[in-house]
Design an enzyme around this catalytic site. Sequence first.
Site, mmCIF file in Angstrom:
data_model
loop_
_atom_site.group_PDB
_atom_site.id
_atom_site.type_symbol
_atom_site.label_atom_id
_atom_site.label_comp_id
_atom_site.label_asym_id
_atom_site.label_seq_id
_atom_site.Cartn_x
_atom_site.Cartn_y
_atom_site.Cartn_z
ATOM 1 N N THR A 13 0.848 -1.031 -0.025
ATOM 2 C CA THR A 13 0.057 -0.086 -0.171
ATOM 3 C C THR A 13 0.923 1.352 0.001
ATOM 4 O OG1 THR A 13 -1.519 -1.387 1.330
ATOM 5 C CG2 THR A 13 -1.870 1.206 1.403
ATOM 6 N N VAL A 14 1.805 1.361 0.807
ATOM 7 C CA VAL A 14 2.670 2.555 1.018
ATOM 8 C C VAL A 14 3.626 2.640 -0.192
ATOM 9 C CG1 VAL A 14 4.067 4.056 2.448
ATOM 10 C CG2 VAL A 14 2.336 2.397 3.538
ATOM 11 N N GLU A 127 8.592 9.979 9.357
ATOM 12 C CA GLU A 127 7.599 10.781 9.462
ATOM 13 C C GLU A 127 6.196 10.038 9.250
ATOM 14 O OE1 GLU A 127 7.368 14.663 10.267
ATOM 15 O OE2 GLU A 127 5.408 13.324 10.797
ATOM 16 N N GLY A 185 -7.065 -0.181 2.708
ATOM 17 C CA GLY A 185 -5.328 -0.225 3.005
ATOM 18 C C GLY A 185 -5.186 0.751 3.936
ATOM 19 N N LYS A 203 3.213 3.733 18.374
ATOM 20 C CA LYS A 203 3.300 5.027 17.848
ATOM 21 C C LYS A 203 3.685 5.824 19.013
ATOM 22 C CE LYS A 203 0.408 4.231 13.831
ATOM 23 N NZ LYS A 203 -0.967 4.117 13.165
HETATM 24 N N1 HSE Z 1 -2.576 0.427 10.509
HETATM 25 C C1 HSE Z 1 -2.259 1.815 10.830
HETATM 26 C C2 HSE Z 1 -3.582 2.492 11.246
HETATM 27 C C3 HSE Z 1 -1.787 2.453 9.466
HETATM 28 O O1 HSE Z 1 -4.613 2.011 10.958
HETATM 29 O O2 HSE Z 1 -3.567 3.648 11.686
HETATM 30 C C4 HSE Z 1 -1.060 3.741 9.793
HETATM 31 O O3 HSE Z 1 0.142 3.547 10.600
#
Ligand code: HSE
Length: 433
Positions: A13-14, A127, A185, A203
Amino acid sequence: MRKCKIGIIGFGTVGKGVYRILKSKNDIHPILKDIEIVGIAVKNINKKRDIELENNLLINDPYKLIDDPNVDVIVEVIGGTDIAKDIILKSLRARKSVVTANKAVIARYGSEIYSEAAKYGVFVLTEAAVCGGIPIIEPLKRSLKSNQINKMVGIINGTTNFILTKMTNEKADYKETLKLAQKLGFAEFDPTADVEGHDTADKISILTELAFGGAVNRDSITTEGIEKINIKDIEYANKLGFEIKLLAFSERNHVNKEESLSLNIWVAPCLIPKSHPLSKVDGVNNAILIEASPLGEIMLYGPGAGSGPTAASVVSDILNLYASLSKNISSIDPLLAFNYWRDCHIIDFNQISKKNYLRIICSDTPGVIGKIGDLFGKNDVSIESIVQLDASKNKAEIVVITHEVSNGKFEKSKKEINRLSEVELIASQLSCI
Ligand code: HSE
């Protein structure tokens, strides 16, 4: 100016989003044309892909890109931990700067990776690892550095926010909505990382390290996901004036005798008053509220997952790197320089202090609310509200919201309440802000 040559590792995806931006006809910035893709490493070259690629870009050995002297920057977008960590470290040791969207690796091995980057005089930019398209890493590293950051509270996982929003607004089915998030995605390759809260914990660990300037032990973050959230809790929360969101919380506590900064960090589904700005953050959007001195309070808001937004963060890191490579800057970013980091530690689960929501199913008998109230009082837990929301067939559902209290005292009261003969079940427990 010479071109900046990049090797992309991973084309999911990315990765595809990065390719689309680099080949985009949009009026982004003239230097975009100076970014040249040397190769894209994938597991299976022959796999059918929903994207048209220039010839001969796909290869199946990522280490060929790392060893290629023509490559300046490695873009790691394969996800996962072990192979990705190896790729990042080997790239740095080959004196290539790295751009990565990989929060799982940075949250677990950030210290090792940052110090290796410093040792080899190259950069590692992240980032895209947190909050998809929202610029949060660079603001924490630079623009906000003149402040003492006191607290960060955020919705930092797009998948779970998407699911909870659909459950709230459309009474959507949890499993179906998760499948939709995967199709769009948003979700991780293994979506348990999203729904069990681990992606959010990764995170908040990364953001905490940058905000408070010290490494934290990611595995000590108390983490709860959204799997057990019931439509009933969403309905009751709404009735009482709250929305339910998966929150990440990180707060400066105090510096102890050993000069270690103690931090109150947790990830949990949370009742948020409808008047609170985070309650309005819906769908795949993320937001993070930062309380700092002398700044005050700011909130960064935007799309937290998905190909385009996450890829935009990757490409902005590539462009930033290009700017420094072309000026031949070799010293590592001093604000991320590991040798300035302090000692931090996360406080124990029992010491974490917050408000709580409890839904109790019990017999509808006189005095039961009083007994529950007494047990909370005995354990020094102050109640903000206690209501009976449903009574049928001699059963009652009682919802309690406490004032802020330590987990230790709350858990002790809960155990005692559970032992009352009138109590059939503690059906759910959530946090509140
Ligand atoms: N799976 C993560 C989310 C993707 O849903 O936030 C982005 O980090």
